[in-house]
Design an enzyme around this catalytic site. Structure first.
Site, mmCIF file in Angstrom:
data_model
loop_
_atom_site.group_PDB
_atom_site.id
_atom_site.type_symbol
_atom_site.label_atom_id
_atom_site.label_comp_id
_atom_site.label_asym_id
_atom_site.label_seq_id
_atom_site.Cartn_x
_atom_site.Cartn_y
_atom_site.Cartn_z
ATOM 1 N N ASP A 138 30.270 -69.118 -8.901
ATOM 2 C CA ASP A 138 29.413 -68.444 -9.878
ATOM 3 C C ASP A 138 28.037 -68.134 -9.277
ATOM 4 O O ASP A 138 27.467 -68.977 -8.576
ATOM 5 C CB ASP A 138 29.247 -69.395 -11.078
ATOM 6 C CG ASP A 138 28.585 -68.734 -12.262
ATOM 7 O OD1 ASP A 138 29.176 -67.825 -12.851
ATOM 8 O OD2 ASP A 138 27.454 -69.133 -12.602
ATOM 9 N N GLU B 254 39.331 -78.274 5.630
ATOM 10 C CA GLU B 254 39.953 -79.576 5.878
ATOM 11 C C GLU B 254 41.341 -79.637 5.235
ATOM 12 O O GLU B 254 42.135 -80.523 5.493
ATOM 13 C CB GLU B 254 39.102 -80.705 5.268
ATOM 14 C CG GLU B 254 37.836 -81.014 6.036
ATOM 15 C CD GLU B 254 36.873 -81.877 5.223
ATOM 16 O OE1 GLU B 254 37.233 -82.364 4.128
ATOM 17 O OE2 GLU B 254 35.724 -82.040 5.690
HETATM 18 C C1 GLC Z 1 28.086 -65.654 -14.060
HETATM 19 C C2 GLC Z 1 29.144 -65.814 -15.131
HETATM 20 C C3 GLC Z 1 28.512 -65.623 -16.473
HETATM 21 C C4 GLC Z 1 27.430 -66.663 -16.655
HETATM 22 C C5 GLC Z 1 26.416 -66.620 -15.512
HETATM 23 C C6 GLC Z 1 25.550 -67.846 -15.489
HETATM 24 O O1 GLC Z 1 27.609 -64.360 -13.988
HETATM 25 O O2 GLC Z 1 30.198 -64.921 -14.892
HETATM 26 O O3 GLC Z 1 29.445 -65.717 -17.505
HETATM 27 O O4 GLC Z 1 26.756 -66.443 -17.867
HETATM 28 O O5 GLC Z 1 27.061 -66.582 -14.268
HETATM 29 O O6 GLC Z 1 26.280 -68.966 -15.111
#
Ligand code: GLC
Length: 563
Positions: free
Chosen positions: A226, A276
């Protein structure tokens, strides 16, 4: 008008395709991810086994036969970790556990086993830029006095006079700084409940390596990272004003908060850990950076692959599509990765709806946000056109070299829910923008499994986001067994693709104006007509088409595969 799904759209199945309906078992080699079809599950909205209105892991387990019937290679599971849901689970309280409302670690192990049993891999979401404000580190930091080491894991600063340390905005609107009672401020690029971690801190680095190992040891095959481009920040003071900051899309590493070169050092360390394992665990970066800078996230000594949102952010136009495809294939080749393709996910208006909206008057891509603000009334969505294009788009995408990411419900041709009542909204983007954005809940409404019944088969209870009456027409039950349904098209396309997929390359053919025509190694041709007038098809057998053909011709907004 309710967006009713049109009836039978699939032409009668052409015989040659039957030859390609092979096993659904994906390869087990180390490169399985390069041309994989990955299906994203937003776990709170997929299937609810305990009837509390929120989807859960046992619900997903109960639907593994459905996932197997699609013919996908992998599932990407959005966060299922303990969370107060300030941002749909992207506010993580504990990275190495399961939210009790969604199940237990035991359920997680059963899910891995059930998926692996039918040959489906599992990718989990990892959220390294920020924890939630209920994470034990942040609770400790909040309770600790100013300047204590407990605050060093986050980004705490004194304010500028009475105000925050800088004028930076959070992605969801409002200031990127929030204040504690003792007067200190902490940085949060997203919601205030998502404090940003300090990636200079050795404990932060070590803890994420532990998390990667924790899930890899449990059999997870890969990770979706993310906001992978935000971890490292240049926080030298004085902080520059937001008015002087470069656009992230053009910053080339000069933006203090996004896409700093130092982030790649972290991913090199991650790659060592991921390697790993046998096979090495895959990783895909969510990094909103210019195409040329994406390559570094996708390098072999980094995460290995990165999302490419260029098609998602393009209108349905053949020149744009061709450019995006050419650019991204060239980039993937340069860095030895493979490209990714995606039209929909949990953050954007579903593409079957976007493609049914007129072009945005601003000249920017049609993201559907203005339509959402009108509660899905203005302008009117041409549902039939949107679906027709979405079906053509998915055949085009599935014919491309690289991996394809599908979002739950798109295999049903599902439309965005524009009419969610304000009282039901959950997205911090709605609250922090004070209603200037409606947010992302409309694509997160639990998907319909049955034609009717409470929550359309999602579970025995209600549904945490209100499903509209028209949902039943799109349900799995309504489409199952109908050879013309969008669900049937996806199943057939994935099966045919599996049989035809060979080398990771394509050759363009001259399709003429409004037509994208290319050939893959082995003779698989894909032709998409973006125009209005039907076009001649080449001499070859049609194995699949996204809609009925007009005799020997390919109508507008239709894709055909030939061999
Ligand atoms: C990413 C995710 C989104 C979230 C953001 C903060 O863009 O896809 O859904 O709100 O990160 O974590």
């Amino acid at each position: 008008m309710s967006p009713q799904p049109p009836g039978n759209l699939n032409p009668a199945p052409a015989d040659p395709s039957e030859a390609f309906l092979t096993s659904t078992q994906p390869t087990t080699d180390r490169d399985w991810w390069r041309q994989a079809v990955v299906y994203q599950i937003y776990p709170r909205s997929f299937a609810d086994a305990n009837g509390d209105g929120v989807g859960d892991l046992p619900g997903i387990i109960s639907r593994v036969p459905y996932l197997a019937s699609l013919g996908i290679d992998a599932v990407w599971l959005s966060p299922f970790y303990p969370s107060a849901l300030a941002d749909g689970g992207y506010d993580v309280d504990d990275y190495r556990n399961v939210d009790p409302r969604l199940g237990t670690l035991d359920d997680f192990d059963q899910l891995v086993a059930a998926l692996h049993e039918v040959g489906i891999k599992l990718i989990v979401d990892i959220v390294p830029n920020h924890t939630s404000n209920r994470h034990e580190w942040f609770v400790e930091a909040q309770d600790a006095p100013k300047d204590s080491p407990a605050r060093d894991r986050y980004i705490f600063r004194e304010g500028d006079g009475d105000g925050p340390p800088s004028d930076w905005d959070s992605v969801f609107g409002g200031s990127a700084w929030a204040q504690l009672e003792d007067g200190q401020w902490y940085l949060h690029l997203f919601a205030a409940e998502q404090p940003d971690l300090n990636w200079e801190h050795p404990e932060v680095r070590a803890d994420f390596l532990k998390t990667l190992r924790f899930w890899s040891d449990r059999g997870v095959d890969g990770f979706r990272v993310d906001v992978a481009h935000a971890l490292v920040k240049n926080l030298s003071e004085p902080f520059p004003s937001k008015t002087t900051l470069p656009r992230v899309s053009e910053s080339n590493g000069a933006h203090p908060l996004w896409d700093q070169d130092g982030v790649h050092e972290i991913y090199r360390e991650w790659r060592t850990v991921l390697n790993e394992y046998d096979p090495p665990r895959s990783a895909v970066a969510e990094a909103f950076v210019p195409a040329a800078r994406r390559a570094r996230y996708a390098s072999a000594d980094g995460l290995g692959q990165a999302f490419n949102f260029d098609l998602l952010q393009a209108d349905w136009e053949y020149e744009k599509f061709r450019q995006v495809i050419e650019d991204n294939l060239a980039l993937a080749e340069q860095n030895g990765s493979s490209s990714t393709w995606v039209f929909s996910n949990h953050d954007v208006v579903r593409h079957a709806t976007r493609y049914g909206l007129p072009k945005d008057p601003s000249g920017l891509w049609q993201d559907g946000k203005a339509w959402l603000l009108s509660n899905g009334t203005e302008p009117t969505v041409d549902v039939e056109l949107g679906l027709r294009r979405a079906r053509a788009a998915v055949l085009l995408m599935l014919a491309l070299p690289g991996s394809a990411y599908l979002y739950q419900g798109e295999e049903l041709g599902l439309q965005e829910v524009g009419e969610l009542p304000a009282a039901n909204l959950q997205d911090p983007a709605y609250f922090r923008s004070k209603g200037a954005e409606k947010g992302r809940d409309g694509c997160r409404v639990p998907i319909p499994w049955t034609v009717d019944g409470l929550s359309f088969g999602f579970g025995s209870g209600g549904s945490h986001l209100v499903q509209p009456k028209w949902f039943g027409g799109y349900s799995v039950e309504a489409q199952e067994g109908d050879p013309g349904s969008t669900l049937s098209l996806y199943r057939k396309a994935l099966a045919v693709r599996r049989g035809l997929q060979t080398g990771n390359s394509l050759t363009w053919a001259d399709g003429g104006d409004f037509v994208l025509h290319f050939t893959r190694p082995g003779g698989w041709q894909s032709i998409t007509n973006f125009g209005a007038a039907p076009v001649e098809l080449p001499e070859a057998a049609v194995v699949l088409a996204s809609g009925p053909l007009e005799g020997e011709k390919l109508p507008g907004d239709t894709t055909a595969w030939l061999i």
